[in-house]
Scaffold this motif. Sequence first.
Motif, PDB file in Angstrom:
ATOM      1  N   GLY A 123       0.814  -1.216   0.000  1.00 27.81           N
ATOM      2  CA  GLY A 123       0.000   0.000   0.000  1.00 27.81           C
ATOM      3  C   GLY A 123       0.843   1.258   0.000  1.00 27.81           C
ATOM      4  O   GLY A 123       0.577   2.218  -0.732  1.00 27.81           O
ATOM      5  N   PHE A 124       1.890   1.261   0.812  1.00 26.48           N
ATOM      6  CA  PHE A 124       2.773   2.420   0.878  1.00 26.48           C
ATOM      7  C   PHE A 124       3.488   2.613  -0.457  1.00 26.48           C
ATOM      8  O   PHE A 124       3.668   3.742  -0.926  1.00 26.48           O
ATOM      9  N   GLY A 125       3.895   1.487  -1.076  1.00 33.44           N
ATOM     10  CA  GLY A 125       4.559   1.571  -2.376  1.00 33.44           C
ATOM     11  C   GLY A 125       3.634   2.104  -3.455  1.00 33.44           C
ATOM     12  O   GLY A 125       4.048   2.892  -4.310  1.00 33.44           O
ATOM     13  N   LEU A 126       2.363   1.676  -3.421  1.00 32.27           N
ATOM     14  CA  LEU A 126       1.389   2.158  -4.397  1.00 32.27           C
ATOM     15  C   LEU A 126       1.190   3.660  -4.270  1.00 32.27           C
ATOM     16  O   LEU A 126       1.152   4.386  -5.268  1.00 32.27           O
ATOM     17  N   ALA A 127       1.065   4.139  -3.033  1.00 28.51           N
ATOM     18  CA  ALA A 127       0.895   5.579  -2.807  1.00 28.51           C
ATOM     19  C   ALA A 127       2.107   6.347  -3.315  1.00 28.51           C
ATOM     20  O   ALA A 127       1.976   7.396  -3.963  1.00 28.51           O
ATOM     21  N   ALA A 128       3.313   5.833  -3.030  1.00 33.60           N
ATOM     22  CA  ALA A 128       4.533   6.497  -3.485  1.00 33.60           C
ATOM     23  C   ALA A 128       4.604   6.512  -5.007  1.00 33.60           C
ATOM     24  O   ALA A 128       5.020   7.510  -5.614  1.00 33.60           O
ATOM     25  N   GLY A 129       4.184   5.414  -5.641  1.00 31.54           N
ATOM     26  CA  GLY A 129       4.199   5.350  -7.093  1.00 31.54           C
ATOM     27  C   GLY A 129       3.256   6.366  -7.720  1.00 31.54           C
ATOM     28  O   GLY A 129       3.600   7.035  -8.698  1.00 31.54           O
ATOM     29  N   LEU A 130       2.055   6.507  -7.144  1.00 31.46           N
ATOM     30  CA  LEU A 130       1.085   7.464  -7.676  1.00 31.46           C
ATOM     31  C   LEU A 130       1.584   8.897  -7.527  1.00 31.46           C
ATOM     32  O   LEU A 130       1.453   9.719  -8.447  1.00 31.46           O
ATOM     33  N   VAL A 131       2.155   9.207  -6.373  1.00 34.05           N
ATOM     34  CA  VAL A 131       2.689  10.547  -6.158  1.00 34.05           C
ATOM     35  C   VAL A 131       3.841  10.816  -7.126  1.00 34.05           C
ATOM     36  O   VAL A 131       3.962  11.912  -7.686  1.00 34.05           O
ATOM     37  N   ALA A 132       4.692   9.815  -7.347  1.00 37.63           N
ATOM     38  CA  ALA A 132       5.818   9.978  -8.270  1.00 37.63           C
ATOM     39  C   ALA A 132       5.326  10.277  -9.686  1.00 37.63           C
ATOM     40  O   ALA A 132       5.881  11.127 -10.384  1.00 37.63           O
ATOM     41  N   VAL A 133       4.269   9.570 -10.113  1.00 35.51           N
ATOM     42  CA  VAL A 133       3.698   9.828 -11.437  1.00 35.51           C
ATOM     43  C   VAL A 133       3.170  11.250 -11.525  1.00 35.51           C
ATOM     44  O   VAL A 133       3.422  11.977 -12.506  1.00 35.51           O
ATOM     45  N   GLU A 134       2.448  11.684 -10.502  1.00 36.32           N
ATOM     46  CA  GLU A 134       1.871  13.033 -10.505  1.00 36.32           C
ATOM     47  C   GLU A 134       2.956  14.101 -10.558  1.00 36.32           C
ATOM     48  O   GLU A 134       2.869  15.066 -11.333  1.00 36.32           O
ATOM     49  N   VAL A 135       3.989  13.941  -9.745  1.00 36.98           N
ATOM     50  CA  VAL A 135       5.062  14.932  -9.706  1.00 36.98           C
ATOM     51  C   VAL A 135       5.818  14.958 -11.032  1.00 36.98           C
ATOM     52  O   VAL A 135       6.172  16.023 -11.544  1.00 36.98           O
ATOM     53  N   PHE A 136       6.047  13.782 -11.627  1.00 34.48           N
ATOM     54  CA  PHE A 136       6.789  13.739 -12.888  1.00 34.48           C
ATOM     55  C   PHE A 136       5.982  14.353 -14.024  1.00 34.48           C
ATOM     56  O   PHE A 136       6.542  15.040 -14.888  1.00 34.48           O
ATOM     57  N   VAL A 137       4.680  14.108 -14.042  1.00 34.83           N
ATOM     58  CA  VAL A 137       3.834  14.726 -15.064  1.00 34.83           C
ATOM     59  C   VAL A 137       3.846  16.247 -14.916  1.00 34.83           C
ATOM     60  O   VAL A 137       3.886  16.987 -15.911  1.00 34.83           O
ATOM     61  N   MET A 138       3.830  16.729 -13.676  1.00 37.24           N
ATOM     62  CA  MET A 138       3.912  18.176 -13.448  1.00 37.24           C
ATOM     63  C   MET A 138       5.226  18.721 -13.989  1.00 37.24           C
ATOM     64  O   MET A 138       5.276  19.801 -14.598  1.00 37.24           O
ATOM     65  N   PHE A 139       6.319  17.969 -13.782  1.00 37.37           N
ATOM     66  CA  PHE A 139       7.624  18.358 -14.320  1.00 37.37           C
ATOM     67  C   PHE A 139       7.571  18.425 -15.847  1.00 37.37           C
ATOM     68  O   PHE A 139       8.114  19.353 -16.470  1.00 37.37           O
ATOM     69  N   GLN A 140       6.883  17.468 -16.485  1.00 36.99           N
ATOM     70  CA  GLN A 140       6.763  17.483 -17.935  1.00 36.99           C
ATOM     71  C   GLN A 140       5.940  18.673 -18.422  1.00 36.99           C
ATOM     72  O   GLN A 140       6.228  19.247 -19.481  1.00 36.99           O
ATOM     73  N   LEU A 141       4.928  19.044 -17.656  1.00 32.99           N
ATOM     74  CA  LEU A 141       4.149  20.225 -18.027  1.00 32.99           C
ATOM     75  C   LEU A 141       5.011  21.482 -17.976  1.00 32.99           C
ATOM     76  O   LEU A 141       4.884  22.377 -18.817  1.00 32.99           O
ATOM     77  N   LEU A 142       5.899  21.546 -16.989  1.00 31.37           N
ATOM     78  CA  LEU A 142       6.808  22.686 -16.912  1.00 31.37           C
ATOM     79  C   LEU A 142       7.746  22.706 -18.118  1.00 31.37           C
ATOM     80  O   LEU A 142       8.058  23.772 -18.663  1.00 31.37           O
ATOM     81  N   LEU A 143       8.207  21.530 -18.539  1.00 34.35           N
ATOM     82  CA  LEU A 143       9.039  21.463 -19.743  1.00 34.35           C
ATOM     83  C   LEU A 143       8.256  21.938 -20.967  1.00 34.35           C
ATOM     84  O   LEU A 143       8.812  22.598 -21.859  1.00 34.35           O
ATOM     85  N   SER A 144       6.962  21.608 -20.992  1.00 29.37           N
ATOM     86  CA  SER A 144       6.131  22.033 -22.115  1.00 29.37           C
ATOM     87  C   SER A 144       6.039  23.550 -22.197  1.00 29.37           C
ATOM     88  O   SER A 144       5.999  24.126 -23.292  1.00 29.37           O
ATOM     89  N   ALA A 198       9.394   3.943  -8.274  1.00 32.15           N
ATOM     90  CA  ALA A 198       9.087   4.413  -6.921  1.00 32.15           C
ATOM     91  C   ALA A 198       8.341   3.338  -6.143  1.00 32.15           C
ATOM     92  O   ALA A 198       8.603   3.114  -4.953  1.00 32.15           O
ATOM     93  N   PHE A 199       7.420   2.664  -6.809  1.00 30.21           N
ATOM     94  CA  PHE A 199       6.668   1.583  -6.163  1.00 30.21           C
ATOM     95  C   PHE A 199       7.601   0.472  -5.692  1.00 30.21           C
ATOM     96  O   PHE A 199       7.512   0.005  -4.548  1.00 30.21           O
TER      97      PHE A 199
END
Length: 217
Positions: A123-144, A198-199
């Motif tokens: 469960g902790f790994g799943l939460a970390a994985g989801l947060v990692a995806v969200e943060v990385f997508v935000m980083f990609q939006l900044l690159l955009s 991350a998971f």
Amino acid sequence: MTEMSGSVEIGGLGSGLIFLAFVLTVVVLTVVVLARPWELRGGRLADKLRIADAVSSYDFWLGLRGVGVRRRRELRAELRANLWEAALRVGGKQAVAAIGPTRRLANESVAESSAHDRRPRWGFGLAAGLVAVEVFVMFQLLLSTVVVDTAEAAKVARLDVAVTLVPGMRTVYEALPDGGFTFSTSFGPAPLVVGLLAFVVVARPWALVAGRAAVRA
């Protein structure tokens, strides 16, 4: 692997801020749920916040070490009670400082736990994985937005760019007749790869094999 894609109009920066607010909200709610500051009767709000931060940090390090849910709940409750008792005597700041780094405290607690408690944290790994995806997508939006700024500076009508910094990512910019613009981004497989890593790191699935070996021994 499945790719992620999205389209953003002029409000790209606003979308990024909303996304950031969502991530911060998730983090704050996680801290509140883990620390349960409403159970601390009386005292100052600042002390409750300090203790909540210390307890959630302690739980984070326990999770990384693979401590089970039940044992972590017990350890959190014990630390929270001890810190609150100390805070009523000397204040929250001194009480939290007295326990030292929460990472070291978690390591000491794990050393006192049985091998049975050091299991994978799915469960902790799943939460970390989801947060990692969200943060990385935000980083990609900044690159955009960098692509958008470049296109506007060059005054081009359309720009299609493969962002080499992130394999598989592509951003397309188009100027609108009324003076505005739109841009769309194909995020590629990178966010899913980052989330999976991350998971794995946080969940520690190899602990399952180690635990079985310890039981057999």
